[in-house]
Design an enzyme around this catalytic site. Structure first.
Site, PDB file in Angstrom:
ATOM      1  N   ASP A  76       0.868  -1.053   0.076  1.00  0.00           N
ATOM      2  CA  ASP A  76       0.059  -0.040   0.053  1.00  0.00           C
ATOM      3  C   ASP A  76       1.029   1.269   0.216  1.00  0.00           C
ATOM      4  O   ASP A  76       1.928   1.295   0.706  1.00  0.00           O
ATOM      5  CB  ASP A  76      -0.919   0.092   1.391  1.00  0.00           C
ATOM      6  CG  ASP A  76      -1.557  -1.165   1.379  1.00  0.00           C
ATOM      7  OD1 ASP A  76      -2.285  -1.791   0.621  1.00  0.00           O
ATOM      8  OD2 ASP A  76      -1.686  -1.568   2.876  1.00  0.00           O
ATOM      9  N   ASP A 133      -0.884   8.346   7.478  1.00  0.00           N
ATOM     10  CA  ASP A 133      -0.246   6.839   8.150  1.00  0.00           C
ATOM     11  C   ASP A 133       0.997   7.042   8.672  1.00  0.00           C
ATOM     12  O   ASP A 133       1.354   6.505   9.888  1.00  0.00           O
ATOM     13  CB  ASP A 133       0.149   6.106   6.730  1.00  0.00           C
ATOM     14  CG  ASP A 133      -1.221   5.377   6.304  1.00  0.00           C
ATOM     15  OD1 ASP A 133      -2.176   5.171   7.175  1.00  0.00           O
ATOM     16  OD2 ASP A 133      -1.061   5.222   5.155  1.00  0.00           O
ATOM     17  N   GLU A 185       1.849  -2.067  11.205  1.00  0.00           N
ATOM     18  CA  GLU A 185       1.619  -2.365   9.676  1.00  0.00           C
ATOM     19  C   GLU A 185       2.628  -1.710   8.701  1.00  0.00           C
ATOM     20  O   GLU A 185       2.518  -1.971   7.527  1.00  0.00           O
ATOM     21  CB  GLU A 185       0.242  -2.032   9.569  1.00  0.00           C
ATOM     22  CG  GLU A 185      -0.459  -2.294   8.491  1.00  0.00           C
ATOM     23  CD  GLU A 185      -1.577  -1.717   8.139  1.00  0.00           C
ATOM     24  OE1 GLU A 185      -2.792  -2.343   8.795  1.00  0.00           O
ATOM     25  OE2 GLU A 185      -1.707  -0.303   7.562  1.00  0.00           O
ATOM     26  N   GLU A 186       3.013  -0.480   9.015  1.00  0.00           N
ATOM     27  CA  GLU A 186       3.810   0.290   8.171  1.00  0.00           C
ATOM     28  C   GLU A 186       5.048   0.257   8.331  1.00  0.00           C
ATOM     29  O   GLU A 186       5.951   0.835   7.205  1.00  0.00           O
ATOM     30  CB  GLU A 186       3.495   1.927   8.624  1.00  0.00           C
ATOM     31  CG  GLU A 186       2.060   2.486   8.412  1.00  0.00           C
ATOM     32  CD  GLU A 186       1.456   2.106   6.987  1.00  0.00           C
ATOM     33  OE1 GLU A 186       2.020   1.549   6.165  1.00  0.00           O
ATOM     34  OE2 GLU A 186       0.089   2.068   7.066  1.00  0.00           O
ATOM     35  N   ASP A 231      -2.109  -1.046  14.069  1.00  0.00           N
ATOM     36  CA  ASP A 231      -2.156  -0.303  12.607  1.00  0.00           C
ATOM     37  C   ASP A 231      -2.359   1.110  12.809  1.00  0.00           C
ATOM     38  O   ASP A 231      -3.407   1.321  13.374  1.00  0.00           O
ATOM     39  CB  ASP A 231      -3.530  -1.074  12.287  1.00  0.00           C
ATOM     40  CG  ASP A 231      -3.739  -0.569  10.892  1.00  0.00           C
ATOM     41  OD1 ASP A 231      -3.375   0.602  10.260  1.00  0.00           O
ATOM     42  OD2 ASP A 231      -4.767  -0.970  10.077  1.00  0.00           O
ATOM     43  N   LEU A 240      -3.178   3.779  11.374  1.00  0.00           N
ATOM     44  CA  LEU A 240      -4.361   4.290  10.840  1.00  0.00           C
ATOM     45  C   LEU A 240      -4.975   3.295   9.771  1.00  0.00           C
ATOM     46  O   LEU A 240      -4.373   3.141   8.997  1.00  0.00           O
ATOM     47  CB  LEU A 240      -3.931   5.836   9.965  1.00  0.00           C
ATOM     48  CG  LEU A 240      -4.852   6.725   9.809  1.00  0.00           C
ATOM     49  CD1 LEU A 240      -5.249   7.174  11.471  1.00  0.00           C
ATOM     50  CD2 LEU A 240      -4.066   8.123   9.343  1.00  0.00           C
ATOM     51  N   ASP A 241      -6.157   2.919  10.011  1.00  0.00           N
ATOM     52  CA  ASP A 241      -6.877   1.674   9.434  1.00  0.00           C
ATOM     53  C   ASP A 241      -7.728   2.590   8.736  1.00  0.00           C
ATOM     54  O   ASP A 241      -8.573   3.829   9.219  1.00  0.00           O
ATOM     55  CB  ASP A 241      -7.444   0.888  10.484  1.00  0.00           C
ATOM     56  CG  ASP A 241      -8.381  -0.210   9.663  1.00  0.00           C
ATOM     57  OD1 ASP A 241      -7.832  -0.921   8.796  1.00  0.00           O
ATOM     58  OD2 ASP A 241      -9.484  -0.112   9.778  1.00  0.00           O
ATOM     59  N   GLU A 293      -4.784  -6.087  12.616  1.00  0.00           N
ATOM     60  CA  GLU A 293      -6.218  -5.928  12.307  1.00  0.00           C
ATOM     61  C   GLU A 293      -7.088  -7.019  12.761  1.00  0.00           C
ATOM     62  O   GLU A 293      -7.805  -6.848  13.815  1.00  0.00           O
ATOM     63  CB  GLU A 293      -6.541  -5.817  10.728  1.00  0.00           C
ATOM     64  CG  GLU A 293      -5.771  -4.758  10.155  1.00  0.00           C
ATOM     65  CD  GLU A 293      -5.971  -4.504   8.726  1.00  0.00           C
ATOM     66  OE1 GLU A 293      -5.729  -5.333   8.111  1.00  0.00           O
ATOM     67  OE2 GLU A 293      -5.908  -3.253   8.413  1.00  0.00           O
TER      68      GLU A 293
HETATM   69  P1  AHG Z   1      -5.260   0.157   5.947  1.00  0.00           P
HETATM   70  O1  AHG Z   1      -5.908   1.563   5.647  1.00  0.00           O
HETATM   71  O2  AHG Z   1      -4.948   0.056   7.388  1.00  0.00           O
HETATM   72  O3  AHG Z   1      -4.357  -0.346   4.871  1.00  0.00           O
HETATM   73  O4  AHG Z   1      -6.640  -1.077   6.005  1.00  0.00           O
HETATM   74  C1  AHG Z   1      -7.465  -0.886   4.935  1.00  0.00           C
HETATM   75  C2  AHG Z   1      -8.203  -2.273   5.022  1.00  0.00           C
HETATM   76  C3  AHG Z   1      -9.383  -1.904   5.880  1.00  0.00           C
HETATM   77  O5  AHG Z   1      -9.475  -0.793   6.749  1.00  0.00           O
HETATM   78  C4  AHG Z   1     -10.547  -2.029   4.796  1.00  0.00           C
HETATM   79  O6  AHG Z   1     -11.581  -2.785   5.546  1.00  0.00           O
HETATM   80  C5  AHG Z   1     -10.270  -2.891   3.785  1.00  0.00           C
HETATM   81  O7  AHG Z   1      -8.723  -2.490   3.679  1.00  0.00           O
HETATM   82  C6  AHG Z   1     -10.624  -2.388   2.514  1.00  0.00           C
HETATM   83  O8  AHG Z   1     -10.304  -3.034   1.427  1.00  0.00           O
HETATM   84  P2  AHG Z   1     -10.845  -2.932   0.081  1.00  0.00           P
HETATM   85  O9  AHG Z   1     -10.764  -1.600  -0.515  1.00  0.00           O
HETATM   86  O10 AHG Z   1     -10.272  -4.203  -0.614  1.00  0.00           O
HETATM   87  O11 AHG Z   1     -12.533  -3.163   0.260  1.00  0.00           O
HETATM   88 MN    MN Z   2      -5.860  -1.176   8.293  1.00  0.00          MN
HETATM   89 MN    MN Z   3      -3.067   1.053   8.184  1.00  0.00          MN
END
Ligand code: AHG
Ligand code: MN
Ligand code: MN
Length: 341
Positions: A70, A76, A99-100, A121, A123-124, A285
């Site tokens: 990501d 983040d 996570e980062e 995590d 910032l989720d 998570e």
């Molecule tokens: P993060 O922002 O910590 O990388 O997590 C993203 C996760 C979670 O928060 C979310 O439910 C999911 O990714 C969404 O994924 P999709 O876009 O595939 O639905």
């Molecule tokens: Mn997350």
């Molecule tokens: Mn995150």
């Protein structure tokens, strides 16, 4: 007193709640108060930045990618560094993992090592930041298994049932801190005028069965037939309620699970043909949220076994997640195992 009083019935701050919880355990050292206070302080600093997003140059991406592939957003990174800095010198932790960051985060040499490990995590839901949608911080605490000195990988790679505390912070229309130390799940809402979290959701209990499902249904074409049959079932008229389940998906796991805990139902992120283990990360998570949902009377599995019983093998591993009301998780599992078609 008038029912229109702006205060909850019991005026209990997060700090008092944690200290009173500790006092009820003989031999408690007060370390949890220190740990949770550190996390809540970091969260307030993150919230301050989140509420400024759009006004100052904090929206958007950095030029880096995390281990999960990501792109790291500026917020983040801010949250990641703020939490580490709020926790590194307190003497309660021997190691952290986020996570980062690809590797373990060690405690600087000039600070003491403690007996706990913190995973987070920062910032989720950070993909939602630029659209002003609820995001959050998720955290998980384990007691170390090594004897002393800097923490090692085995202090962190423990199955989720060994967590001694977990929680999350929501940055939404209000800011909430939700945590458990194994004695129920309790939610606090920030009163920004005094900067204190006040108890607003005491002993959260998830309904046994719900009427909402939450998933990224755009992935349907990649799901195995068992999953597709399960979602068709959710869309059928339920004889009990006289209507199908409702679909709700924010796209911030922490917010989707918070709603699921309050209203009941199920959240899932299944494995699929492209990503057999789905997208979500077990250590940052799934495990903390599974710990909280179980504490609230719900259930969580990867479709085969209880989330909290999975033995992790690496820091950033992914795992499918089916989490929520006990009856809903069990129905999902029946479809996945082919018991129900
Ligand atoms: P993060 O922002 O910590 O990388 O997590 C993203 C996760 C979670 O928060 C979310 O439910 C999911 O990714 C969404 O994924 P999709 O876009 O595939 O639905
Ligand atoms: Mn997350
Ligand atoms: Mn995150």
């Amino acid at each position: 007193m008038s029912s229109r009083t702006p205060f909850p019935d019991k005026l209990i701050t997060l700090e008092r709640h944690i200290i009173e919880g500790e006092h009820s355990h003989p031999g408690a050292t007060g370390e949890f108060s220190g740990l949770l206070h550190g996390i809540s302080l970091a969260a307030k600093l993150v919230w301050r930045e989140v509420t400024k997003a759009g006004l100052v140059n904090i929206l958007g991406k950095t030029d880096r990618m995390n281990i999960s592939g990501d792109v790291i957003k500026k917020l983040d990174e801010f949250a990641d560094v703020t939490i580490y800095k709020a926790m590194d010198h307190l003497g309660h932790l021997c190691v952290m993992a986020s996570e980062e960051n690809e590797d373990l985060l060690h405690i600087p040499e000039h600070y003491p090592n403690g007996k706990y490990a913190l995973l987070f995590d920062p910032l989720d839901g950070s993909g939602n930041i630029d659209a002003n949608v609820t995001i959050g911080t998720i955290f998980s605490i384990y007691r170390r298994v090594t004897a002393s000195g800097p923490g090692k990988m085995e202090d962190v790679l423990q199955p989720g049932h060994r967590q001694v505390a977990a929680g999350y912070v929501l940055y939404g229309s209000s800011m909430m801190f939700v945590y458990s130390t194994g004695h129920g799940v309790h939610g606090f809402t920030l009163d920004p005028s005094v900067g204190e979290f006040l108890l607003s959701h005491e002993n959260i209990r998830i309904p046994r069965k719900g009427t909402i499902y939450s998933t990224n249904e755009g992935n349907t074409g990649r799901w195995v037939p068992e999953m597709q049959r399960y979602v068709s079932y959710l869309k059928k008229e339920d004889p009990e309620t006289g209507r199908p389940y409702s679909a709700r998906y924010i796209g911030s796991l922490v917010a989707d699970v918070h709603r699921t805990m309050l209203y009941g139902g199920i959240y899932f992120y299944a494995g699929d043909t492209k990503n057999p283990n789905g997208k979500l990360r077990l250590m940052y998570e799934n495990n903390p949220l599974a710990y909280l949902v179980e504490e609230a009377g719900g259930a969580s599995t990867n479709g085969r076994i209880r989330t909290l019983d999975i033995q992790p093998s690496s820091l950033h591993e992914r795992s499918p997640l089916f989490i929520g009301s006990v009856d809903d998780v069990s129905i999902a599992q029946e479809f996945l195992s082919g018991k129900r078609v």
